[in-house]
Design a protein around this motif. Sequence first.
Motif, PDB file in Angstrom:
ATOM      1  N   CYS A  33       0.843  -1.198   0.000  1.00  7.74           N
ATOM      2  CA  CYS A  33       0.000   0.000   0.000  1.00  7.74           C
ATOM      3  C   CYS A  33       0.877   1.247   0.000  1.00  7.74           C
ATOM      4  N   TYR A  34       0.238   2.378  -0.290  1.00  6.32           N
ATOM      5  CA  TYR A  34       0.884   3.678  -0.142  1.00  6.32           C
ATOM      6  C   TYR A  34       0.515   4.256   1.213  1.00  6.32           C
ATOM      7  N   GLN A  35       1.396   5.098   1.738  1.00  9.18           N
ATOM      8  CA  GLN A  35       1.110   5.749   3.013  1.00  9.18           C
ATOM      9  C   GLN A  35       1.646   7.181   2.971  1.00  9.18           C
ATOM     10  N   CYS A  36       0.790   8.129   3.378  1.00 12.36           N
ATOM     11  CA  CYS A  36       1.212   9.520   3.475  1.00 12.36           C
ATOM     12  C   CYS A  36       0.192  10.301   4.292  1.00 12.36           C
ATOM     13  N   ASN A  37       0.551  11.513   4.700  1.00  8.06           N
ATOM     14  CA  ASN A  37      -0.227  12.363   5.596  1.00  8.06           C
ATOM     15  C   ASN A  37      -0.522  11.659   6.911  1.00  8.06           C
ATOM     16  N   VAL A  38       0.505  11.001   7.445  1.00  3.09           N
ATOM     17  CA  VAL A  38       0.396  10.335   8.737  1.00  3.09           C
ATOM     18  C   VAL A  38       1.586  10.763   9.585  1.00  3.09           C
ATOM     19  N   MET A  54       4.654   0.964   1.343  1.00  6.65           N
ATOM     20  CA  MET A  54       4.644   0.089   2.519  1.00  6.65           C
ATOM     21  C   MET A  54       4.392  -1.344   2.053  1.00  6.65           C
ATOM     22  N   TYR A  55       5.049  -2.294   2.691  1.00  9.99           N
ATOM     23  CA  TYR A  55       4.932  -3.696   2.315  1.00  9.99           C
ATOM     24  C   TYR A  55       4.388  -4.511   3.491  1.00  9.99           C
ATOM     25  N   ASN A  56       3.866  -5.682   3.205  1.00 11.07           N
ATOM     26  CA  ASN A  56       3.323  -6.604   4.208  1.00 11.07           C
ATOM     27  C   ASN A  56       2.180  -5.994   4.998  1.00 11.07           C
ATOM     28  N   CYS A  57       1.224  -5.411   4.312  1.00 13.15           N
ATOM     29  CA  CYS A  57       0.046  -4.828   4.953  1.00 13.15           C
ATOM     30  C   CYS A  57      -1.092  -5.844   4.946  1.00 13.15           C
ATOM     31  N   SER A  58      -1.990  -5.707   5.899  1.00 13.63           N
ATOM     32  CA  SER A  58      -3.205  -6.537   5.914  1.00 13.63           C
ATOM     33  C   SER A  58      -4.272  -5.930   5.020  1.00 13.63           C
ATOM     34  N   ILE A  82      -6.443  14.503   2.606  1.00 15.61           N
ATOM     35  CA  ILE A  82      -6.485  13.109   2.158  1.00 15.61           C
ATOM     36  C   ILE A  82      -5.270  12.398   2.734  1.00 15.61           C
ATOM     37  N   SER A  83      -5.517  11.265   3.374  1.00 16.35           N
ATOM     38  CA  SER A  83      -4.449  10.457   3.964  1.00 16.35           C
ATOM     39  C   SER A  83      -4.533   9.040   3.430  1.00 16.35           C
ATOM     40  N   LYS A  84      -3.379   8.380   3.378  1.00 19.84           N
ATOM     41  CA  LYS A  84      -3.306   6.990   2.915  1.00 19.84           C
ATOM     42  C   LYS A  84      -2.572   6.180   3.970  1.00 19.84           C
ATOM     43  N   TYR A  85      -3.079   4.967   4.225  1.00 20.31           N
ATOM     44  CA  TYR A  85      -2.547   4.145   5.301  1.00 20.31           C
ATOM     45  C   TYR A  85      -2.293   2.719   4.843  1.00 20.31           C
TER      46      TYR A  85
END
Length: 148
Positions: A33-38, A54-58, A82-85
């Motif tokens: 997944c992508y992650q930002c604004n965290v 990010m790797y190994n996400c559920s 907008i945030s990505k988790y």
Amino acid sequence: MTSLYIHLPWITLFMGIVLFSNAECTIFGNINCYQCNVFNQGAREFCANGEKMMYNCSGCMKTKTRVYIHDQWLRYKYVTVISKYCIQYMNYKRPEGCYSMSADQGYIKRCYCYSHWCNTANKNSSRTLAVVVQALFALAVLNWIIGT
């Protein structure tokens, strides 16, 4: 026509590999997944500075928060973030889709998804391109096998 029957096991194997890769199978529940604004270790990672891979996400989540704030005397404005988790530990999986709720004269929209890189902004266009490229490659190999 007989050459088609000779190569049928190879054609079946190849088409199976194409379909398997196209399905973006998530073996053992690990996706990317992508992650930002965290906030990460006390520092905020902005989407404008680039999305972190990010790797190994559920699962992946993308939130859109829009609130109406009062920042000056008699002045109000809407703010959208907008945030990505990357969700790494998830005991309860919500069904894939978006869920909205009201918050501070605005709303929060949370979207959950469970395939690789699904929380990017333009996932449909890149996925469509990948499917078209895979289909063209499959047709080229199939044409080569039948032609020999």
